[in-house]
Design a protein around this motif. Structure first.
Motif, PDB file in Angstrom:
ATOM      1  N   THR A 189       0.779  -1.238   0.119  1.00  0.00           N
ATOM      2  CA  THR A 189      -0.077  -0.142   0.082  1.00  0.00           C
ATOM      3  C   THR A 189       0.769   1.256   0.154  1.00  0.00           C
ATOM      4  O   THR A 189       0.247   2.308  -0.019  1.00  0.00           O
ATOM      5  CB  THR A 189      -1.022   0.131   1.234  1.00  0.00           C
ATOM      6  OG1 THR A 189      -0.311   0.240   2.097  1.00  0.00           O
ATOM      7  CG2 THR A 189      -1.877  -1.270   1.358  1.00  0.00           C
ATOM      8  N   ASP A 204      -4.073   6.726   3.123  1.00  0.00           N
ATOM      9  CA  ASP A 204      -4.433   7.702   1.955  1.00  0.00           C
ATOM     10  C   ASP A 204      -3.651   9.116   2.026  1.00  0.00           C
ATOM     11  O   ASP A 204      -3.902   9.931   1.232  1.00  0.00           O
ATOM     12  CB  ASP A 204      -5.834   8.002   2.050  1.00  0.00           C
ATOM     13  CG  ASP A 204      -6.746   6.797   1.648  1.00  0.00           C
ATOM     14  OD1 ASP A 204      -6.257   5.966   0.678  1.00  0.00           O
ATOM     15  OD2 ASP A 204      -8.018   6.669   1.813  1.00  0.00           O
ATOM     16  N   ASN A 217      -4.524  13.988   0.638  1.00  0.00           N
ATOM     17  CA  ASN A 217      -5.391  12.853   1.046  1.00  0.00           C
ATOM     18  C   ASN A 217      -5.683  12.254  -0.488  1.00  0.00           C
ATOM     19  O   ASN A 217      -6.110  13.185  -1.284  1.00  0.00           O
ATOM     20  CB  ASN A 217      -6.828  13.418   1.490  1.00  0.00           C
ATOM     21  CG  ASN A 217      -7.695  12.272   2.056  1.00  0.00           C
ATOM     22  OD1 ASN A 217      -7.861  11.256   1.143  1.00  0.00           O
ATOM     23  ND2 ASN A 217      -7.715  12.084   3.276  1.00  0.00           N
ATOM     24  N   LEU A 218      -5.278  11.226  -0.779  1.00  0.00           N
ATOM     25  CA  LEU A 218      -5.278  10.654  -2.108  1.00  0.00           C
ATOM     26  C   LEU A 218      -6.789  10.409  -2.518  1.00  0.00           C
ATOM     27  O   LEU A 218      -7.276  10.347  -3.370  1.00  0.00           O
ATOM     28  CB  LEU A 218      -4.343   9.191  -1.970  1.00  0.00           C
ATOM     29  CG  LEU A 218      -3.114   9.317  -1.899  1.00  0.00           C
ATOM     30  CD1 LEU A 218      -2.480   8.029  -1.873  1.00  0.00           C
ATOM     31  CD2 LEU A 218      -2.275  10.139  -3.152  1.00  0.00           C
ATOM     32  N   SER A 219      -7.661  10.086  -1.290  1.00  0.00           N
ATOM     33  CA  SER A 219      -9.285   9.789  -1.550  1.00  0.00           C
ATOM     34  C   SER A 219      -9.746  10.895  -1.924  1.00  0.00           C
ATOM     35  O   SER A 219     -10.569  11.024  -2.938  1.00  0.00           O
ATOM     36  CB  SER A 219      -9.593   8.976  -0.547  1.00  0.00           C
ATOM     37  OG  SER A 219      -8.892   7.878  -0.191  1.00  0.00           O
TER      38      SER A 219
END
Length: 215
Positions: free
Chosen positions: A92, A168, A203-205
């Motif tokens: 991840t 994330d 924040n990747l999300s």
């Protein structure tokens, strides 16, 4: 009678002689005059010295406040991203990151003279790797003023290897060196280099920038 007339005539001549030629003359007091002149000279010296001291104080205050050069400051005040695409490794951790970042750079000048700065590049770091950068053209910040510049950074990174991510959240660093000169009243022309050094969490999300901090 002849004797009395002679005595009267003699007395009149003596009185007239005393009036025309007084036996005592009052001389001026030279000691008092010398004392007054000396006293006035001392007062003049005190006034001159006081004026010199006052001018020195004013000049020192002017030099320490007006002519004193402080380092301008530069920081990111906001940042946002678009078109974010990323991949992760099996554990991840972040493997690749592509996005466009829009940031606002604020240059603040507290000096009593303008700050002329050169072109500079702001880079984005992930760990120890430079993953993107953008240029800002040179300009001028007026005396005790600020200048706001927009920065666009294209991030294109592959095969990333860093521990600067957790789930994330990805920690990024924005860094730049701004070089220029502070000019004050044609009396001061001093070189200054200030650094932009800010950290942020991506924040990747949600594709949002959080916890933007500059030092």
């Amino acid at each position: 009678m002849a004797d009395e007339s002679q005595e009267y005539l003699a007395a009149g001549i003596q009185q007239k002689s005393d009036e025309q030629f007084p036996t005592t003359t009052k001389l001026p007091n030279f000691h008092h005059l010398h004392h007054d002149h000396h006293h006035k000279s001392n007062k003049l010296i005190v006034y001159v010295l006081s004026a010199v001291v006052l001018q020195a104080i004013v000049f020192l205050a002017f030099a320490s406040i007006i002519l004193r050069v402080k380092s301008p400051t530069v920081e990111l005040t906001s940042a946002s991203v678009r078109n974010l695409v990323h991949t992760t490794n099996n554990d991840t951790s972040l493997n690749s990151l592509n996005m466009t970042m829009f940031a606002r750079v604020n240059l603040d000048n507290e000096n009593f003279g303008r700050f002329n700065y050169e072109n500079f590049e702001a880079v984005i770091l992930y760990g120890n790797s430079t993953i993107g950068g953008g240029d800002i053209g040179g300009g001028r910040v007026k005396s005790r003023g600020e200048s706001v510049r927009d920065l666009t950074v294209e991030v294109r990174a592959e095969n990333l290897n860093s521990t600067s991510s957790s789930g994330d959240l990805v920690e990024l660093i924005s860094y730049a060196e701004v070089k220029g000169r502070v000019r004050i009243m044609k009396m001061v022309n001093k070189f200054k280099m200030v650094k932009l050094n800010c950290t942020m969490n991506l924040n990747l999300s949600s594709q949002a920038i959080r916890n933007l901090r500059c030092r």
